[in-house]
Design a protein around this motif. Structure first.
Motif, PDB file in Angstrom:
ATOM      1  N   HIS A   1      -7.262  26.373 -10.513  1.00 17.97           N
ATOM      2  CA  HIS A   1      -8.271  25.721  -9.680  1.00 17.97           C
ATOM      3  C   HIS A   1      -9.397  26.701  -9.373  1.00 17.97           C
ATOM      4  N   ALA A   2     -10.632  26.219  -9.481  1.00 15.15           N
ATOM      5  CA  ALA A   2     -11.789  27.100  -9.326  1.00 15.15           C
ATOM      6  C   ALA A   2     -11.878  27.677  -7.916  1.00 15.15           C
ATOM      7  N   TYR A   3     -11.517  26.901  -6.891  1.00 16.34           N
ATOM      8  CA  TYR A   3     -11.607  27.407  -5.518  1.00 16.34           C
ATOM      9  C   TYR A   3     -10.710  28.624  -5.322  1.00 16.34           C
TER      10      TYR A   3
ATOM     11  N   ARG B   1      -9.696  30.669  -7.681  1.00 18.28           N
ATOM     12  CA  ARG B   1     -10.208  31.787  -8.469  1.00 18.28           C
ATOM     13  C   ARG B   1     -11.387  32.464  -7.774  1.00 18.28           C
ATOM     14  N   LYS B   2     -12.314  31.679  -7.240  1.00 17.86           N
ATOM     15  CA  LYS B   2     -13.471  32.316  -6.613  1.00 17.86           C
ATOM     16  C   LYS B   2     -13.081  33.022  -5.313  1.00 17.86           C
ATOM     17  N   THR B   3     -12.072  32.485  -4.618  1.00 17.04           N
ATOM     18  CA  THR B   3     -11.555  33.187  -3.443  1.00 17.04           C
ATOM     19  C   THR B   3     -10.883  34.489  -3.853  1.00 17.04           C
ATOM     20  N   GLY B   4     -10.157  34.445  -4.957  1.00 19.01           N
ATOM     21  CA  GLY B   4      -9.509  35.652  -5.457  1.00 19.01           C
ATOM     22  C   GLY B   4     -10.522  36.718  -5.850  1.00 19.01           C
ATOM     23  N   VAL B   5     -11.634  36.304  -6.435  1.00 19.94           N
ATOM     24  CA  VAL B   5     -12.666  37.267  -6.838  1.00 19.94           C
ATOM     25  C   VAL B   5     -13.202  38.003  -5.610  1.00 19.94           C
ATOM     26  N   MET B   6     -13.499  37.253  -4.546  1.00 21.00           N
ATOM     27  CA  MET B   6     -13.977  37.915  -3.337  1.00 21.00           C
ATOM     28  C   MET B   6     -12.879  38.746  -2.690  1.00 21.00           C
TER      29      MET B   6
ATOM     30  N   ASP C   1     -16.324  27.708 -14.341  1.00 21.75           N
ATOM     31  CA  ASP C   1     -16.890  27.327 -13.044  1.00 21.75           C
ATOM     32  C   ASP C   1     -17.987  28.310 -12.657  1.00 21.75           C
ATOM     33  N   ALA C   2     -19.167  27.785 -12.346  1.00 20.95           N
ATOM     34  CA  ALA C   2     -20.318  28.644 -12.065  1.00 20.95           C
ATOM     35  C   ALA C   2     -20.134  29.458 -10.796  1.00 20.95           C
ATOM     36  N   SER C   3     -19.472  28.910  -9.778  1.00 14.78           N
ATOM     37  CA  SER C   3     -19.285  29.656  -8.525  1.00 14.78           C
ATOM     38  C   SER C   3     -18.397  30.873  -8.736  1.00 14.78           C
ATOM     39  N   VAL C   4     -17.430  30.773  -9.624  1.00 14.20           N
ATOM     40  CA  VAL C   4     -16.574  31.917  -9.935  1.00 14.20           C
ATOM     41  C   VAL C   4     -17.401  33.007 -10.612  1.00 14.20           C
ATOM     42  N   VAL C   5     -18.243  32.621 -11.547  1.00 15.55           N
ATOM     43  CA  VAL C   5     -19.093  33.593 -12.245  1.00 15.55           C
ATOM     44  C   VAL C   5     -20.019  34.290 -11.255  1.00 15.55           C
ATOM     45  N   CYS C   6     -20.590  33.532 -10.336  1.00 16.46           N
ATOM     46  CA  CYS C   6     -21.481  34.108  -9.320  1.00 16.46           C
ATOM     47  C   CYS C   6     -20.743  35.151  -8.492  1.00 16.46           C
ATOM     48  N   ASN C   7     -19.537  34.818  -8.036  1.00 21.93           N
ATOM     49  CA  ASN C   7     -18.767  35.781  -7.243  1.00 21.93           C
ATOM     50  C   ASN C   7     -18.439  37.025  -8.055  1.00 21.93           C
ATOM     51  N   CYS C   8     -18.174  36.869  -9.340  1.00 22.16           N
ATOM     52  CA  CYS C   8     -17.888  38.025 -10.192  1.00 22.16           C
ATOM     53  C   CYS C   8     -19.095  38.961 -10.247  1.00 22.16           C
TER      54      CYS C   8
END
Length: 816
Positions: A168-170, A172-177, A207-214
């Motif tokens: 799930h993208a949410y 993953r992006k939480t994990g990146v932060m 997912d674009a939000s994950v890429v942004c957080n990266c």
């Protein structure tokens, strides 16, 4: 303790209609208090403890939320509710996301001050990180990382690693932060865990939000590296820019800020990047528009021989979007945009002149916006706009706001001083300023006098207009700067003003009452000039003035200048030499600028930091950011022009792996087999990597290749039909429309010349170009609208059969 209704009755409020039983919920039977942020009463923490102990058997979900809300309200008010930690931990076992969110907030709030309590919740949070609900997994991971305790590092690393490969993208992006929080707690553990390589792999995330957080995390953790941020190369830049339309405004800005750090392989690639970013200028977000503008200006420095002309074209292109943003934004955003417009006007004069009405002052605007608009208006004056702008500024002079009135007068003077290409502007403005000398308003008279002094220095022909009211104005101008300017003008116009010596004599007789050194200096200089114009009338009063000035110790400059004049006169030096020293040429060239306005070097430094606080403050970042916090980005990569088999193939592999990852991602991340950074060698295996996607045929195509319709037709006709390669490809499903198929092909650098939809088929005319040999590949593609859709490809090219087959397989991989 006698229990009553709570929150307590406020003055003017009716009493509660129902009294709760001891130990009952707050606020009566409803359990919904009128306000959670009320003063606590003695014993209420114990009441909340009793309510939390019965939390598990409470059936009303709204009552449960109200109890937790009351705890959070007390915590927000600064009341220590850490005594409820155990009860709050027991309440976390719920499916209500709102309650979980509030409890997680409670845990992270008390983690720093009560680390021993925070460690009690580790097992619960780790358990929630494996919950079947992705929202719960993400919230639990954020809370676990938000505890911000060094002793928690060993418990964070493994949940983070799982989150980065979550389906799930949410999560993953939480994990990146979360990796950034891990880096802050223990950089060594972050390095050992190989999270940098994982984050680079995740730049291909669908997912674009994950890429942004990266991008954010990589820039943060690598800011002390030689690159001053994340390392970028052609593969990464082309991948991110091709997906720019997928990002929201904030994410677009993060991507666009990478462009000024990138060196295009050649001019063609630079122009292609600019064409790719041009649609971003049509977005509604000012941040993305200004970031695009900064990217364009950076590229202009590296492309072509005439960067100044290219910058003018760029500013002309972004003018309309910026003006639209200014007229529709909040005052804070308006001020920021206006500061950037001011910098652009200085860099490219004349571009914004036709939009001068957009910079008129409006009555409901904040004062800081009005001040800035007045400054900008003076820079937009030309032969056509000057009359309207001067009339607008004249209206602003009468404003009650003193600072605004002063700025308006200065702006009018700036137009007059720079009006060599505007016939009649200098005389018109000088007449207006002369009229202002008689307004009997101190600040207006003073500013008008200073403005007239500047105009006379640039345009000596204005002396006849300026001279008549000077003696009269000297009597009632009170401000030192204005009085000094009038005295200077009297000295300059002494030959045409009959009363000039007598006007200055009155000041000399009252020398002791003059308190400002600038007035004394102006008086001394003007009297000396008048002495050489009209010696008999000035001789005696000059002697008195020199006697007073040489005895004056209030200003060292004044004292020294008076001694210089005295010694020049006393030594019997040739009068013509003394006159040349005293009456030096004060007129400057009409094309020159005053030294205080000559800030070309500063403007050049500021434009290097476009779209930063440097533009707002008007000074380089070194002046307001300590050296320890300065981040200097390095232009990358260093090895252009790119060699075949390195970054070009990496760019293509990057795109291919990205699209194959869309099909493969379920609960694991994509392969990390691509060397994104171009460091060479094969990266170590990622603990979360799955088997790599099948390797597609090796062919290197030029991204964003261009071709005209005539070239396409001529090339197609020049190749015999018998030499064409025909292939039929079964499709798993019929494309929804032509745009869907075009997007998939463009990702593989196969461009569309034309496409259309017929009743029984889709039709495409495609082309691509080999980056190594320059060979063209022309393809006619037909997709039959049948139950079992079929793609028929007809390819013509002078390339080898191997290259033709490789292109066909690329198309097949993209759309099949």
């Amino acid at each position: 303790m006698t229990t009553g209704s709570y929150p307590p009755n406020q003055p003017g409020m009716p009493p509660q209609q129902q009294q709760p039983q001891p130990g009952g919920p707050p606020g009566g039977a409803s359990g919904v208090p009128g306000s959670y942020f009320t003063e606590s009463r003695k014993g209420e923490i114990n009441e909340l403890r009793n309510l939390l102990r019965g939390f598990a058997v409470e059936r009303d979900p709204q009552r449960k939320r109200d109890i937790i809300k009351k705890v959070i309200a007390y915590m927000t008010l600064g009341i220590d509710v850490s005594r409820l930690f155990t009860e709050m931990m027991l309440a976390i076992e719920t499916r209500d996301l709102v309650i979980k969110k509030m409890i997680y907030l409670y845990l992270t709030n008390y983690a720093h001050s009560h680390p021993e309590l925070a460690q009690m919740c580790t097992n619960t949070l780790q358990k929630d990180c494996g919950n079947e609900d992705p929202m719960v997994r993400g919230l639990a991971l954020r809370a676990l990382c938000g505890l911000n305790l060094p002793q928690m590092v060993e418990y964070i690393a493994e949940p983070l690693r799982r989150a980065l490969s979550d389906g799930h993208a949410y999560v993953r992006k939480t994990g990146v932060m979360g990796t950034l929080k891990l880096y802050d707690l223990d950089p060594e553990a972050f390095e050992v865990g190989g999270f940098v390589d994982i984050l680079y792999d995740m730049l291909r995330d669908p997912d674009a939000s994950v890429v942004c957080n990266c991008i954010i995390v990589l820039n943060e953790v690598m800011q002390n590296s030689p690159n001053g941020g994340m390392a970028i190369n052609r593969a990464i830049m082309l991948h991110l820019l091709n997906r720019i339309h997928e990002f929201n405004e904030f994410a677009k800005v993060q991507v666009l800020e990478l462009v000024p750090r990138y060196i295009p392989a050649n001019d063609e690639e630079g122009f292609q990047i600019m064409n790719l970013l041009d649609p971003v200028l049509r977005t509604s977000g000012s941040g993305a528009v200004m970031a695009t503008m900064g990217a364009f200006l950076s590229l202009a420095e590296q492309l072509g021989d005439d960067s100044d002309e290219m910058k003018r074209q760029i500013v002309a292109r972004v003018k309309a979007p910026i003006v639209t943003q200014i007229s529709s934004g909040a005052s804070e955003m308006m001020y920021t945009l206006l500061k950037h417009v001011e910098a652009l006007v200085d860099m490219c004069p004349g571009i914004f002149d036709d939009e001068y009405r957009q910079f008129y002052v409006r009555f409901n605007e904040p004062t800081h916006v009005k001040y800035l608009k007045i400054n900008i208006l003076s820079k937009l004056a030309n032969n056509e706009t000057a009359p309207d702008i001067v009339a607008e500024l004249a209206e602003c002079v009468a404003e009650p706001n003193v600072k605004m009135s002063r700025l308006a007068v200065r702006s009018m003077a700036r137009i007059a001083c720079n009006a060599q290409e505007i016939p009649g502007a200098t005389e018109s403005i000088a007449r207006r300023l002369v009229e202002m000398l008689d307004l009997n308003v101190d600040h207006i008279c003073s500013e008008a006098a200073s403005a007239l002094a500047s105009i006379v220095r640039k345009h000596p022909s204005a002396k006849e207009l300026v001279a008549p009211p000077l003696v009269r104005s000297l009597k009632y101008v009170k401000e030192p700067s204005g009085k000094a300017s009038i005295i200077f003008l009297i000295g300059e116009c002494g030959e045409t003003i009959l009363e000039a010596p007598y006007a200055l004599e009155n000041l000399i007789d009252t020398y002791a009452s003059i308190g400002d050194a600038a007035v004394k200096l102006a008086l001394l200089s003007s009297t000396m000039k008048l002495f050489f114009m009209r010696p008999p009338e000035v001789q005696r009063m000059l002697g008195r003035l020199l006697a007073n000035a040489t005895d004056d110790v209030s200003s060292q400059d004044l004292h020294d200048r008076a001694l210089l004049y005295y010694r020049l006169l006393k030594t019997g030096t040739d009068p013509s030499t003394t006159k040349r020293v005293v009456s030096c040429h004060t007129v400057i060239s009409s094309t020159a600028v005053f030294s205080e306005d000559d800030d070309v070097g500063l403007r050049g430094e500021l434009m290097k930091e476009f779209n930063t606080l440097s533009i707002i403050y008007g000074k380089p970042s070194l002046n307001f950011i300590a050296p320890a916090y300065q981040v200097r980005h390095k232009k990358q990569p260093d090895d252009h022009p790119l060699a075949f088999g390195t970054d070009q193939s990496s760019a293509e592999s990057f795109e291919m792996d990205h699209h194959s990852s869309r099909l493969q991602r379920s609960t694991a991340m994509v392969s990390s087999d691509v060397d994104l950074l171009g460091f060479g060698g094969s990266p170590g295996p990622s603990p979360t990597a799955v088997a790599p996607a099948p390797i597609l045929p090796s062919v290197s195509l030029i991204p964003l290749a261009t071709m005209t319709g005539d070239i396409y037709q001529n090339t197609w006709g020049s190749i015999n039909d018998n030499d064409a390669t025909v292939s039929a490809v079964p499709l798993t499903r019929l494309p929804r429309n032509t745009d869907e198929m075009e997007a998939k092909l463009a990702a593989q650098h196969i461009m569309t010349m034309a496409s259309g939809e017929l009743p029984n088929e889709y039709k495409f005319y495609l082309y691509a170009q080999d980056a190594t040999t320059g060979n063209l590949f022309l393809v006619q593609a037909n997709v039959e609208k049948t139950v079992d859709p079929l793609l028929i490809l007809t390819l013509k090219s002078d390339a080898s059969e191997e290259a033709k087959n490789a292109v066909i397989e690329l198309i097949t991989a993209a759309v099949a």
